[in-house]
Write an enzyme that holds these catalytic residues in place. Structure first.
Site, short mmCIF file in Angstrom:
data_model
loop_
_atom_site.label_atom_id
_atom_site.label_comp_id
_atom_site.label_asym_id
_atom_site.label_seq_id
_atom_site.Cartn_x
_atom_site.Cartn_y
_atom_site.Cartn_z
N LYS A 1 0.87 -1.02 -0.11
CA LYS A 1 -0.10 -0.06 0.00
C LYS A 1 0.89 1.40 0.06
O LYS A 1 2.02 1.04 0.59
CB LYS A 1 -0.95 -0.08 1.28
CG LYS A 1 -1.97 -1.11 1.18
CD LYS A 1 -2.71 -1.13 2.16
CE LYS A 1 -3.66 -2.38 2.52
NZ LYS A 1 -4.73 -2.12 3.62
N HIS B 1 1.36 6.74 2.38
CA HIS B 1 0.73 7.98 2.56
C HIS B 1 0.70 8.96 3.71
O HIS B 1 1.21 8.73 4.65
CB HIS B 1 -0.87 7.57 2.16
CG HIS B 1 -1.42 6.87 3.23
ND1 HIS B 1 -1.90 7.33 4.80
CD2 HIS B 1 -1.90 5.78 3.52
CE1 HIS B 1 -2.37 6.75 5.19
NE2 HIS B 1 -2.12 5.50 4.75
N HIS C 1 0.73 7.99 7.40
CA HIS C 1 1.87 7.38 7.90
C HIS C 1 2.88 8.15 8.36
O HIS C 1 3.56 8.11 9.22
CB HIS C 1 2.44 6.24 6.95
CG HIS C 1 1.99 4.94 6.70
ND1 HIS C 1 1.21 4.84 5.47
CD2 HIS C 1 1.27 4.05 7.58
CE1 HIS C 1 0.75 3.53 5.43
NE2 HIS C 1 0.60 3.12 6.49
N1 ARG Z 1 0.59 -1.53 10.01
C1 ARG Z 1 -0.05 -0.93 10.71
C2 ARG Z 1 -0.80 0.07 10.18
O1 ARG Z 1 -0.57 0.76 9.21
C3 ARG Z 1 0.72 -0.48 11.89
C4 ARG Z 1 1.33 -1.40 12.82
C5 ARG Z 1 1.50 -0.68 14.45
N2 ARG Z 1 2.36 -1.50 15.15
C6 ARG Z 1 1.89 -2.63 15.62
N3 ARG Z 1 2.65 -3.46 16.39
N4 ARG Z 1 0.52 -3.05 15.59
O2 ARG Z 1 -2.13 0.48 10.56
#
Ligand code: ARG
Length: 564
Positions: free
Chosen positions: A124, A127, A130
């Protein structure tokens, strides 16, 4: 000199209180009420007198130390006035010795903080949503390091899960290799969006996607090689952005890293009698805690986002033995973290209390949430480019002869975005607005960078090579000079507070305070044309501000160009 400790000692001599306890309650009062204040309200109970009377009696008994110019009682407060020359000398001579490290401390020595931030999802686009996790996490990383902590920055990449099944289906149906190689993530996200549009009409696509995910879990070669390819393409794009932001991580162990570690965790949950079956799935029931169940295994045996987070936390505790593990994500993941933190607690791990979710509000362009699914994505890279472009135009207008224009525009354009993101309490929503963030006279990154560059240019013009200590500090008794030192002196406390609350804005605001104080000093005090001793004294302020601003900007992840 630590004025608070010294004042506490003088107060302790005049009362039966412990200096330690007194130091804790000493406050920094508003303007005109002295530099430090000791409130006497709490003593009323033990001393059985009205607080103002207590204040008066104690004040009479204090032997005034030399660094104080005055002690005054106002109602229940004893206000202490630090001799300006002593104060200025103590601050500037220490900065002269330590440079920007003046704001650092050692409180975190021997302690480890794990910070999980940025953590974008593979395939993805990166964006502007993030951006926040990346900017906040990176700044917290630097703030904790400045306090002496051992910090482990982890990018918990979203590199496993249902989106890959969907992507494989989409790629096989509508993708083509050349287009992906040419447009990398843009092409991947295009076919991902198409998948969602088509699946609304034809739900069997979702079943196909699930099958591919199962194949991935079973180690199917085709599935895994496509998965790996998507990951590589994504990482290339992410790294391009991290390079520009000047960000690196200590670990890139993403969700897939836990694939071979989850079975043991599921067993442990079962042994500890925490799993229940619900419509074929395995869950931890959290009804008692007023939360929906935490999903551990899907009915087809597949693991889920919480399963991976639980396994990752246990792995991190075993690997890093952290004192705190911080997760920087959007507010909408509150429940997710609350649920699995509870599961860790129910497993009997007392370190569940050291898991900290550090949420933040949304970023928008003024027209609501940014979505990847519907395709209205604003790409981080486009935003960076836009900001750099606009900065270039501003430089072209203000200072067309500047050397290294490209590099400065990059540092300032990107810095503006990060600073703007970090200038408010995390939880506030950020509405993207270039005019605001690129205003060189506003409370912005460019303003702070410009102030730093101004200090550099004064130093360059003065011909002085380094800051000097044998300065007549009594020449800096004017209000503006004193105020700069006051703001510098507060900086270490603000840094500690920022870590305490996991709030970089506290540092950002202190930087702005310092810039304002310095610019006022600069407008009111001539440096170059003043007489030699005065010039030297004033330059010691310029050096100090330059060093503190450079370190301060670095704490937020901003570069500090020497010319702008
Ligand atoms: N990949 C997830 C997102 O973009 C965030 C991950 C955050 N870290 C975790 N250990 N859950 O929403």
């Amino acid at each position: 000199m630590d004025f608070i400790q010294e004042i506490a000692r003088a107060l302790a001599e005049a009362t039966d209180l412990e200096a330690e306890e007194i130091a804790q309650s000493i406050e920094i009062p508003k303007a005109d009420m002295g530099d430090y204040a000791f409130p006497c309200f709490r003593l009323a109970k033990t001393m059985r007198k009205a607080p103002p009377l207590i204040a008066k009696e104690i004040a009479e008994k204090i032997k005034k130390p030399e660094f104080l110019s005055d002690i005054k009682v106002v109602n229940a407060y004893i206000n202490f006035y630090v001799d300006k020359t002593v104060f200025v000398k103590s601050v500037l001579s220490e900065v002269c010795e330590k440079g920007g490290k003046y704001i650092n401390s050692e409180v975190g020595k021997g302690k480890t903080i794990v910070i999980d931030y940025s953590s974008p999802n593979i395939a993805k686009p990166f964006h502007i949503g993030h951006l926040r996790s990346t900017a906040i996490g990176n700044s917290l990383n630097k703030i904790y390091k400045a306090l002496g902590y051992n910090v482990v920055g982890i990018n918990h990449l979203g590199d496993w899960g249902t989106q890959f099944g969907k992507l494989i289906v989409a790629y096989k149906k509508w993708g083509n290799k050349e287009a992906v190689e040419r447009d990398d993530i843009k092409e991947l996200s295009k076919i991902y969006v198409k998948f969602h549009e088509e699946a609304e009409k034809d739900p069997s696509l979702d079943d196909e996607a699930r099958n591919w995910l199962v194949k991935m879990q079973e180690g199917d070669e085709e599935a895994l090689s496509l998965w790996k390819w998507f990951c590589d393409i994504s990482m290339k794009e992410f790294n391009r952005i991290y390079d520009r932001l000047g960000i690196t991580f200590d670990s890139y162990a993403g969700e897939s890293f836990y694939n071979d570690k989850m079975a043991a965790v599921v067993d442990e949950l079962r042994e500890k009698d925490l799993l229940t079956e619900s419509r074929g799935a395995q869950i931890v029931d959290l009804e008692k805690y007023n939360m929906p169940p935490c999903l551990i295994l899907r009915s087809d045996g597949g693991t889920l986002y919480p399963t991976r987070d639980i396994s990752a936390a246990i792995y991190r505790k075993n690997t890093y033995d952290f004192d705190k593990c911080i997760y920087v994500t959007a507010l909408d993941q509150n429940l997710h973290f609350a649920q699995w933190f509870k599961v860790i607690e129910l497993m009997g791990y007392d370190w569940a209390k050291d898991l900290v979710h550090t949420p933040f509000g949304l970023v928008s362009l003024g027209d609501g949430k940014l979505s990847t699914r519907k395709g209205h994505v604003v790409l981080m890279e486009d935003i960076l480019n836009m900001s750099v472009e606009k900065t270039k135009n501003i430089i072209e207008e203000k200072n067309p002869d500047l050397e290294n224009k490209e590099k400065v525009a990059e540092d300032v354009g990107i810095g503006a975005i990060i600073f703007d993101d970090l200038f408010n309490s995390r939880i506030k929503n950020v509405v993207f607005d270039f005019d605001r963030m690129l205003n060189f006279d506003g409370e912005t990154g460019p303003y702070a960078q410009y102030t730093h560059a101004r200090a550099c240019s004064i130093i360059a013009r003065s011909g002085a090579k380094k800051s000097e200590k044998d300065v007549d500090y009594s020449l800096l008794s004017d209000e503006a000079s004193f105020n700069v030192c006051r703001v510098i002196k507060e900086f270490p406390e603000k840094l500690a507070e920022a870590a305490d609350k996991n709030e970089p804005y506290i540092v950002a605001r202190q930087i702005i305070e310092l810039c304002k104080a310095f610019n006022k000093f600069y407008n009111e005090n001539n440096i170059m044309q003043s007489e030699e001793a005065t010039k030297k004294a004033r330059l010691s302020i310029v050096f100090a501000v330059r060093d503190i601003l450079k370190s301060g900007l670095d704490l937020l992840g901003l570069k500090a160009p020497e010319q702008m």
